[in-house]
Design an enzyme around this catalytic site. Structure first.
Site, PDB file in Angstrom:
ATOM      1  N   ASP A   3      23.016  23.585  46.177  1.00 45.25           N
ATOM      2  CA  ASP A   3      22.937  22.142  46.417  1.00 45.25           C
ATOM      3  C   ASP A   3      23.758  21.877  47.665  1.00 45.25           C
ATOM      4  OD1 ASP A   3      23.221  19.420  46.549  1.00 45.25           O
ATOM      5  OD2 ASP A   3      23.865  19.170  44.468  1.00 45.25           O
ATOM      6  N   SER A  18      15.367  16.773  64.094  1.00 42.08           N
ATOM      7  CA  SER A  18      14.068  16.093  63.991  1.00 42.08           C
ATOM      8  C   SER A  18      13.816  15.298  65.263  1.00 42.08           C
ATOM      9  CB  SER A  18      14.069  15.152  62.792  1.00 42.08           C
ATOM     10  OG  SER A  18      12.984  14.264  62.876  1.00 42.08           O
ATOM     11  N   TYR A  57      17.853   8.207  58.195  1.00 41.62           N
ATOM     12  CA  TYR A  57      17.348   9.579  58.394  1.00 41.62           C
ATOM     13  C   TYR A  57      17.450   9.945  59.882  1.00 41.62           C
ATOM     14  CZ  TYR A  57      13.960  13.411  58.729  1.00 41.62           C
ATOM     15  OH  TYR A  57      13.343  14.607  59.000  1.00 41.62           O
ATOM     16  N   LYS A  81      19.851  12.845  61.729  1.00 38.78           N
ATOM     17  CA  LYS A  81      19.301  13.968  62.511  1.00 38.78           C
ATOM     18  C   LYS A  81      19.865  13.976  63.936  1.00 38.78           C
ATOM     19  CE  LYS A  81      16.803  15.864  59.344  1.00 38.78           C
ATOM     20  NZ  LYS A  81      16.921  17.276  58.978  1.00 38.78           N
TER      21      LYS A  81
END
Ligand SMILES: NC(=O)C1=CN([C@@H]2O[C@H](COP(=O)(O)OP(=O)(O)OC[C@H]3O[C@@H](n4cnc5c(N)ncnc54)[C@H](O)[C@@H]3O)[C@@H](O)[C@H]2O)C=CC1
Ligand SMILES: CC(C)c1ccc(C(=O)O)c(O)c1O
Length: 246
Positions: free
Chosen positions: A59, A138, A152, A156
């Protein structure tokens, strides 16, 4: 000696494609994921003999899991040469609706995990005098994102910066640290995030008019993992069909 790789979030999607290409290239591979059961299923499919694949629960929110995965990989394969910090959660909440708690959760999982992965695995590699780390960033971290949320995208973008910092820190130990910044890749996550009726619109916006190929990302990792790749570090490799150019 067999070269050893570890990939986080490798039970499916891009992580699985990367682990598969590393396996085909001859690596012993630790396939790690939040779910041990799904990691085991992926490892069994890839290497039914179990000789060169090890499934582990990791994890990425837990530093103890990183440390345990390092120990288990060293015990099983005797070394660790390549790490791909791939796992992340993708959220698409519109920016004005993101709560501070949701913002923290995404940053904490996506960015802190890369930070901890670079620290824990990087320290081992630098002490051993050799290593290759690849962090999954990303396109969203570069252009702010379209299909994905602001948290998000921010998580990134921070990975690109962390990649440069760890590249400088670990260079003297023979460790390179690079990032890959993919645009939309043919994957279960993209199919889930982009309904069929919106796919045409997405493709129309991509200069090459196609989704990216996950196996190509795997092959790029294999190249970055080679000893001969010592001269690229701190770099972000764009794989986005022309959606963002520097
Ligand atoms: N699919 C795409 O087009 C793109 C993906 N990316 C990045 O590539 C990476 C992989 O993406 P996908 O394969 O599409 O995602 P996915 O959602 O299909 O797979 C993610 C994997 O990570 C695992 N995971 C989730 N939380 C975890 C945790 N706390 N600890 C360990 N593992 C955990 C999941 O179980 C799953 O196996 C991510 O970092 C994502 O941000 C970047 C750009 C485009
Ligand atoms: C929703 C998903 C999987 C996705 C789509 C597009 C991008 C991007 O263009 O940057 C992503 O990073 C994604 O995770």
């Amino acid at each position: 000696m067999t070269q050893v790789a570890l990939v986080t979030g490798a039970a499916q999607g891009l992580g699985l494609a990367i682990a598969s290409r590393l396996f085909v290239a001859g690596y012993a591979v630790a396939i790690t994921d939040l779910s041990l059961e799904r990691a085991e299923a992926a490892a069994d499919r890839l290497d039914p003999s179990g000789e060169r694949c090890l499934a582990l629960k990791l994890d990425v929110a837990s530093k103890a899991d990183f440390e345990a995965a390092l120990t288990a990989t060293l015990e099983r394969f005797g070394g660790l040469h390549v790490v791909v910090n791939n796992a992340a959660m993708t959220m698409t909440t519109p920016v004005m609706q993101i709560s501070p708690e949701e913002f923290d959760r995404v940053l904490s999982l996506n960015t802190r995990s890369v930070f901890v992965g670079c620290q824990v695995f990087g320290a081992h590699m630098a002490a051993a005098g050799y290593g290759r780390i690849v962090n999954m960033a990303s396109l969203a971290g570069q252009n702010g994102g379209t299909a994905t949320g602001a948290h998000y995208a921010a998580s990134k973008g921070a990975i690109v910066t962390l990649t440069k910092i760890f590249a400088k820190e670990l260079a003297a130990g023979g460790v390179t640290v690079n990032a890959i910044a993919p645009g939309p890749i043919e994957s279960p996550a993209v199919r889930a995030a982009v309904p069929a009726e919106r796919m045409e619109g997405l493709l129309a916006n991509i200069p090459v008019k196609r989704l990216g190929d996950a196996d190509f990302l795997g092959d790029l990792v294999v190249q970055l993992a080679r000893p001969e790749a010592y001269f690229t570090t701190g770099a972000t490799w764009d794989v986005n069909g022309g959606l963002f150019m520097r």
